[in-house]
Design an enzyme around this catalytic site. Structure first.
Site, short mmCIF file in Angstrom:
data_model
loop_
_atom_site.label_atom_id
_atom_site.label_comp_id
_atom_site.label_asym_id
_atom_site.label_seq_id
_atom_site.Cartn_x
_atom_site.Cartn_y
_atom_site.Cartn_z
N VAL A 96 1.05 -1.21 -0.03
CA VAL A 96 -0.10 -0.34 -0.01
C VAL A 96 0.96 1.32 -0.22
CG1 VAL A 96 -2.26 -1.06 1.47
CG2 VAL A 96 0.17 -0.07 2.63
N ASP A 97 2.17 1.36 0.19
CA ASP A 97 2.93 1.82 -0.16
C ASP A 97 3.07 2.82 -1.35
OD1 ASP A 97 5.77 0.99 -1.08
OD2 ASP A 97 5.75 -0.16 -0.06
N HIS A 112 -4.26 -4.35 -3.20
CA HIS A 112 -4.22 -3.96 -1.79
C HIS A 112 -4.60 -2.56 -1.23
CE1 HIS A 112 -2.81 -8.44 -0.74
NE2 HIS A 112 -4.27 -8.63 -1.83
C1 BJW Z 1 12.06 -10.19 2.28
C2 BJW Z 1 13.11 -8.97 1.90
C3 BJW Z 1 14.09 -8.06 1.66
C4 BJW Z 1 11.93 -10.26 3.89
N1 BJW Z 1 14.49 -9.04 0.23
N2 BJW Z 1 12.44 -10.24 0.34
C5 BJW Z 1 -8.35 -20.08 3.59
C6 BJW Z 1 -7.96 -20.01 2.44
C7 BJW Z 1 -7.97 -19.51 0.88
C8 BJW Z 1 -7.53 -18.29 1.47
C9 BJW Z 1 -8.41 -18.32 2.34
C10 BJW Z 1 -8.75 -18.83 3.60
N3 BJW Z 1 -9.63 -17.91 4.14
C11 BJW Z 1 -9.31 -16.74 3.91
C12 BJW Z 1 -9.29 -16.68 2.58
C13 BJW Z 1 -8.43 -15.36 1.75
C14 BJW Z 1 -7.79 -14.51 2.88
C15 BJW Z 1 -6.89 -15.07 3.12
O1 BJW Z 1 -6.18 -14.79 1.88
N4 BJW Z 1 -6.55 -15.13 4.01
C16 BJW Z 1 -5.12 -15.67 4.43
C17 BJW Z 1 -4.24 -15.31 5.44
C18 BJW Z 1 -5.12 -17.75 3.93
N5 BJW Z 1 -7.70 -13.32 1.60
C19 BJW Z 1 -8.70 -12.71 1.20
O2 BJW Z 1 -9.21 -12.24 2.96
C20 BJW Z 1 -8.28 -10.82 0.74
N6 BJW Z 1 -9.87 -10.92 -0.04
C21 BJW Z 1 -10.29 -13.27 -1.57
O3 BJW Z 1 -9.81 -13.52 -0.96
O4 BJW Z 1 -11.56 -12.08 -1.50
C22 BJW Z 1 -12.40 -13.40 -2.28
C23 BJW Z 1 -11.61 -13.81 -3.59
C24 BJW Z 1 -12.08 -14.63 -3.52
C25 BJW Z 1 -11.88 -14.88 -5.47
C26 BJW Z 1 -11.15 -13.86 -5.93
C27 BJW Z 1 -10.46 -13.14 -5.41
C28 BJW Z 1 -10.96 -12.81 -4.75
C29 BJW Z 1 -8.21 -10.00 0.72
C30 BJW Z 1 -6.30 -9.88 0.88
C31 BJW Z 1 -6.23 -8.75 2.03
C32 BJW Z 1 -4.28 -8.43 2.79
N7 BJW Z 1 -4.58 -7.66 3.11
C33 BJW Z 1 -3.30 -7.41 3.78
C34 BJW Z 1 -3.52 -6.10 4.52
C35 BJW Z 1 -3.78 -4.74 4.25
C36 BJW Z 1 -2.81 -3.83 3.27
C37 BJW Z 1 -2.20 -3.11 4.59
O5 BJW Z 1 -3.20 -2.80 5.44
O6 BJW Z 1 -0.42 -2.68 4.48
O7 BJW Z 1 -1.80 -6.66 3.07
S1 BJW Z 1 -3.03 -8.98 5.09
C38 BJW Z 1 -1.37 -8.28 4.51
O8 BJW Z 1 -0.63 -9.58 3.88
C39 BJW Z 1 -0.84 -7.03 3.31
C40 BJW Z 1 0.22 -8.29 2.64
O9 BJW Z 1 -0.14 -7.00 1.01
C41 BJW Z 1 -0.02 -9.25 2.26
C42 BJW Z 1 0.03 -10.13 1.89
O10 BJW Z 1 1.64 -10.39 2.75
P1 BJW Z 1 3.38 -9.85 2.19
O11 BJW Z 1 3.26 -8.57 1.04
O12 BJW Z 1 3.34 -11.61 1.60
O13 BJW Z 1 4.23 -9.34 3.77
P2 BJW Z 1 4.53 -10.95 4.40
O14 BJW Z 1 5.05 -10.33 5.91
O15 BJW Z 1 3.69 -11.68 4.28
O16 BJW Z 1 5.80 -11.49 3.34
C43 BJW Z 1 7.17 -10.96 3.12
C44 BJW Z 1 7.95 -11.52 2.32
O17 BJW Z 1 9.35 -10.80 2.09
C45 BJW Z 1 8.77 -12.84 3.13
O18 BJW Z 1 8.49 -14.35 2.56
C46 BJW Z 1 10.15 -12.78 3.25
O19 BJW Z 1 11.03 -13.85 3.34
C47 BJW Z 1 10.00 -10.85 2.48
N8 BJW Z 1 11.65 -10.64 2.75
N9 BJW Z 1 12.87 -8.99 3.78
C48 BJW Z 1 13.56 -9.85 -0.26
N10 BJW Z 1 15.33 -7.25 1.99
#
Ligand code: BJW
Length: 236
Positions: A96-97, A112
């Protein structure tokens, strides 16, 4: 070797980590300090809007001083090179940045949402916003107070621009996933969609993600260190 005909890049919190913005699931990540269900769900916001506004106000302030690094800049260079050769290029970020834009990337899909946008739950207007929000702030569009929320996609809400992303994935020839844990859907499923399209799939991350086994190529290390060289090799 010519550049691939259609590239889709997916980035996550890891690409912004070295710019000082926290990741979510790493040791010391945001969700290890704050309860996800209170801060990143519509139900949490309905229960305690002041807590959620405070969390996003802090992150909006932090963004004002955050700057992109060599990894963001490498992605922007790849876009320029692709567009110069008439290749398709789509950068999708879960972040979101605005660090990709600061580095020069354009037409970025923020699936997101964005910290610098707010939405009015009364009139549905989406507006640019750089300051703190509170319940007392009236909507600049309809003047109602108490209806502004961060324009952020929380759990259970539909991510943005899914049609545009699906179309790009359906014919991409190279899919690159950078700095994401592969824990959150639908983004975590994009690599499968790219594979169905016959794309080469590459993971560039600090460590293997939950989807690591699905990628045909991977390189592990900090984004600022591994991305510039990887992009230069592709462009060359
Ligand atoms: C480095 C590094 C460096 C570190 N260099 N690398 C059960 C099964 C499957 C799905 C679901 C389920 N139950 C519910 C769901 C759906 C749910 C979901 O996925 N839940 C899971 C927890 C299971 N998803 C949703 O609800 C989404 N909507 C949805 O599914 O709608 C229905 C739909 C259906 C069909 C089609 C389409 C849609 C909405 C998801 C909303 C996520 N929101 C957030 C917060 C808001 C944003 C904010 O405030 O900033 O978004 S949560 C948070 O996680 C944020 C991120 O964008 C998101 C992903 O995280 P990300 O970016 O992967 O970060 P990290 O911390 O997890 O990983 C960082 C990585 O970087 C690591 O691997 C490190 O190793 C690496 N790293 N330093 C390179 N220097």
């Amino acid at each position: 070797m010519p550049l691939p005909s259609s590239i889709v890049i997916l980035t996550g919190a890891g690409i912004s980590a070295e710019s000082g913005l926290g990741t979510f699931r790493d040791k010391d990540g945001i969700w290890t300090k704050y309860p996800l269900e209170d801060l990143a769900t519509p139900e949490g916001f309905a229960r305690n809007p002041d807590f959620v506004h405070g969390f996003y106000n802090d992150r909006r302030r932090q963004l004002k001083t955050a700057r992109p690094h060599a990894g963001h800049e490498a992605i922007a260079r790849l876009q320029t090179a692709c567009e110069a050769e008439g290749r398709e290029f789509l950068l999708v970020t879960q972040n979101v940045d605005n660090l990709h834009e600061q580095a020069g990337s354009t037409n970025v899909v923020h699936m997101h949402g964005e910290l610098t946008q707010i939405r009015c739950m009364a009139c549905h207007a989406v507006m640019e916003w750089h300051e703190d929000i509170g319940r007392e702030v009236p909507c600049p569009s309809c003047s109602e107070a108490g209806y502004l929320r961060p324009h952020i996609v929380w759990f259970g809400e539909m991510p943005l621009e899914m049609d545009r992303i699906s179309l790009a994935l359906s014919h991409c020839s190279l899919f690159i996933s950078i700095g994401t844990s592969g824990a959150v859907y639908p983004a975590a499923g994009f690599v499968q969609e790219a594979l169905y399209a016959g794309a080469k799939t590459v993971e560039l991350n600090l460590e293997p993600s939950e989807n690591a086994h699905v990628f045909s190529e991977s390189q592990y290390g900090p984004a600022s260190e591994i991305l510039p060289g990887w992009v230069e090799r592709l462009i060359a």
